[in-house]
Write a protein that holds these residues in place. Structure first.
Motif, mmCIF file in Angstrom:
data_model
loop_
_atom_site.group_PDB
_atom_site.id
_atom_site.type_symbol
_atom_site.label_atom_id
_atom_site.label_comp_id
_atom_site.label_asym_id
_atom_site.label_seq_id
_atom_site.Cartn_x
_atom_site.Cartn_y
_atom_site.Cartn_z
ATOM 1 N N GLN A 14 0.829 -1.210 0.000
ATOM 2 C CA GLN A 14 0.000 0.000 0.000
ATOM 3 C C GLN A 14 0.861 1.256 0.000
ATOM 4 O OE1 GLN A 14 -2.881 0.201 3.201
ATOM 5 N NE2 GLN A 14 -3.211 2.369 2.863
ATOM 6 N N ARG A 15 1.821 1.340 0.906
ATOM 7 C CA ARG A 15 2.604 2.574 1.026
ATOM 8 C C ARG A 15 3.673 2.674 -0.065
ATOM 9 N NH1 ARG A 15 1.722 7.498 1.824
ATOM 10 N NH2 ARG A 15 3.333 8.654 2.900
ATOM 11 N N ASP A 39 10.318 -6.729 -3.722
ATOM 12 C CA ASP A 39 9.251 -7.136 -2.810
ATOM 13 C C ASP A 39 9.471 -8.609 -2.480
ATOM 14 O OD1 ASP A 39 6.337 -5.886 -1.970
ATOM 15 O OD2 ASP A 39 6.328 -8.085 -2.022
ATOM 16 N N ALA A 40 8.931 -9.019 -1.342
ATOM 17 C CA ALA A 40 9.080 -10.422 -0.936
ATOM 18 C C ALA A 40 8.286 -11.355 -1.840
ATOM 19 C CB ALA A 40 8.622 -10.585 0.508
ATOM 20 N N GLU A 105 9.786 3.997 6.260
ATOM 21 C CA GLU A 105 8.399 4.253 6.673
ATOM 22 C C GLU A 105 8.228 4.112 8.182
ATOM 23 O OE1 GLU A 105 5.697 5.546 6.190
ATOM 24 O OE2 GLU A 105 5.989 6.174 4.128
ATOM 25 N N LYS A 106 7.263 4.871 8.696
ATOM 26 C CA LYS A 106 6.895 4.774 10.098
ATOM 27 C C LYS A 106 6.085 3.504 10.332
ATOM 28 C CE LYS A 106 2.957 4.836 10.588
ATOM 29 N NZ LYS A 106 1.816 3.959 10.113
ATOM 30 N N GLN A 134 4.757 12.205 6.591
ATOM 31 C CA GLN A 134 4.391 13.184 5.569
ATOM 32 C C GLN A 134 3.450 14.264 6.089
ATOM 33 O OE1 GLN A 134 3.343 10.079 5.650
ATOM 34 N NE2 GLN A 134 1.117 10.090 5.456
ATOM 35 N N LYS A 171 -4.093 -5.515 3.198
ATOM 36 C CA LYS A 171 -2.740 -5.134 2.784
ATOM 37 C C LYS A 171 -2.199 -6.056 1.693
ATOM 38 C CE LYS A 171 -2.045 -1.755 5.811
ATOM 39 N NZ LYS A 171 -1.484 -0.434 5.536
ATOM 40 N N HIS A 172 -0.998 -5.722 1.218
ATOM 41 C CA HIS A 172 -0.418 -6.470 0.096
ATOM 42 C C HIS A 172 0.504 -7.601 0.551
ATOM 43 C CE1 HIS A 172 -1.585 -3.415 -3.073
ATOM 44 N NE2 HIS A 172 -1.921 -2.851 -1.916
ATOM 45 N N TRP A 186 -3.094 -6.770 8.528
ATOM 46 C CA TRP A 186 -2.114 -6.904 9.616
ATOM 47 C C TRP A 186 -2.154 -5.720 10.589
ATOM 48 C CZ3 TRP A 186 1.343 -3.003 9.830
ATOM 49 C CH2 TRP A 186 1.810 -2.419 8.652
ATOM 50 N N THR A 390 10.828 -13.671 5.409
ATOM 51 C CA THR A 390 10.285 -13.334 4.089
ATOM 52 C C THR A 390 11.255 -13.790 3.012
ATOM 53 O OG1 THR A 390 11.269 -11.183 4.364
ATOM 54 C CG2 THR A 390 8.913 -11.368 4.803
#
Ligand SMILES: NC(=O)c1ccc[n+]([C@@H]2O[C@H](COP(=O)([O-])OP(=O)(O)OC[C@H]3O[C@@H](n4cnc5c(N)ncnc54)[C@H](O)[C@@H]3O)[C@@H](O)[C@H]2O)c1
Length: 392
Positions: A14-15, A39-40, A105-106, A134, A171-172, A186, A390
């Protein structure tokens, strides 16, 4: 630096996809060249999926890989890390040591020891860094920042958000593969999200830090969800009450909930200083303050003590934080970054302190001690058995 900033992205969920969209625009403007997307899960690197965010993406021009080593081997200047916060496996440290500027990312981790290790690697490498806060670039919140800088003494911020548990996004990350929630939500799960204050509350808390400075102490009480009332692994607490004490004297009161079967959300955000108050709405910011001769001959009318400080939704803050980070790298201007990793550590420690305080029955937790004292060592550690591995 001459030429576009060369950027790689780890985590196209998503992010990561939102960052891809912003970086693609910057690439079209000549400021960025994307080098690698990792990506995993190979399915998250599908060209058609990516093209929804990067319309003219040509697969032959960008490495797409499930192998972090392959990503690191590319020639590039910066790396964005957008993976779930419980799944870090040394990528920030390795990339920092490789000399890459880092957008993390946070929340940067759910574990303070791990975040401290990241921070040390970034500091020692001398690379630029930002955490994904942001909202510091949202026009509404910038307006409050500017207002408070004009000699006003902040007293308090109050934030209430009653979210619907079912309102969490799917989520992805294929969490079910790694023992996580089968429905891929998650953010509703304690082990994956670190609970709601860490996952979502960190955004308003970080804004308060932008306005008030560092948090010194935290006290919290949560209403936990008994195991018999957990559905779909959504075991985060029902409701949260947290008090943040700022070193400068202000306090922040945060009330959050995630109830089931409500399906509507409610938000209220206010900031108070000694002779004024602001309501931060979704469409504007309104300030309440009497500005005439004091005391007034008659009680002033309501409309004479309120004014719109900022009108609008605040702009595209995700694009703005990307633009600032890329410009900071291109022109070597660290001052453009509003949340360097080092600075963001206080935001992360403060929300983790809320969890610790709740666990200790509402004890006031000193944030600096949580980061350093032996007595809090067990609250900083990452569990031996991470939730997941992962690499698919
Ligand atoms: N700043 C914001 O407003 C904002 C908004 C949403 C999410 N986030 C944060 O961004 C991070 C990612 O969240 P998300 O919503 O994108 O989750 P997501 O599950 O949608 O995406 C995470 C992605 O990372 C991939 N991934 C996981 N482990 C990996 C690994 N070891 N190597 C490579 N890829 C890996 C997953 O396959 C998935 O595609 C979280 O820390 C979240 O809190 C921030």
């Amino acid at each position: 630096m001459t030429g576009p900033v060369r950027v790689a992205l780890l985590g196209l969920g998503q992010r990561g996809l939102q960052h891809l969209r912003a970086l693609w625009t910057l690439q079209e403007q000549g400021a960025v060249r994307l080098t690698a997307l990792a990506d995993a899960f190979a399915s998250n690197l599908d060209a058609d999926k990516l093209r929804q965010y990067a319309p003219d993406l040509r697969p032959e021009e960008i490495l797409r890989t499930t192998d972090f080593d392959e990503l690191l081997a590319q020639e590039q200047d910066a790396l964005y890390i957008c993976i779930p916060p419980n799944l870090h496996q040394g990528q920030v440290v390795r990339a920092g040591r490789a000399g890459l500027h880092l957008f993390v990312e946070k929340p940067m981790s759910l574990f303070l020891d791990e975040a401290l290790e990241m921070e040390a690697a970034i500091r020692e490498a001398g690379v630029l860094s930002t955490a994904g806060f942001q909202q510091r670039f949202d026009g509404r919140y910038e307006a409050i920042h500017t207002l408070l800088l004009q000699g006003r003494r902040p007293l308090m911020a109050c934030y209430t958000f009653h979210g619907a548990l079912e309102g969490h996004n799917v989520k992805h990350h294929q969490t079910e593969v790694h023992g996580g929630p089968r429905n891929r939500v998650w953010t509703a799960n304690r082990a994956w999200s670190g609970m709601t204050v860490v996952e979502g509350g960190i955004h308003p808390l970080d804004l308060w830090r932008y306005w008030f400075g560092d948090v010194a102490w935290v006290q919290a009480h949560y209403q936990h969800r008994p195991p018999a009332e957990v559905f779909d692994d959504a075991d985060n607490p029902y409701a949260y009450s947290v008090l943040f004490g700022f070193a400068g004297g202000a306090i922040g009161s945060m009330t959050l909930s995630r109830l089931r079967k409500v399906y509507t959300s409610y938000a209220d955000h206010q900031v108070l200083w000694t002779d004024g108050r602001a309501i931060l709405g979704s469409e504007d910011v309104t300030v309440y303050h009497y500005d005439g001769p004091y005391p007034p001959p008659q009680p002033p009318l309501d409309e004479s003590v309120s004014r719109v400080l900022y009108r609008g939704r605040g702009g595209d803050d995700t694009f703005a934080i990307n633009q600032a980070f890329i410009q900071a790298i291109a022109e070597n201007r660290p001052e453009l970054i509003r949340s360097p990793f080092r600075d963001a550590m206080n935001s992360l420690a403060a929300v983790i302190a809320a969890n610790v305080s709740d666990e200790l029955g509402g004890k006031r937790v000193d944030v600096q001690q949580l980061l350093t004292a032996e007595s809090y060592a067990c609250f900083r550690q990452k569990p031996q058995q991470p939730v997941a591995n992962t690499g698919h």
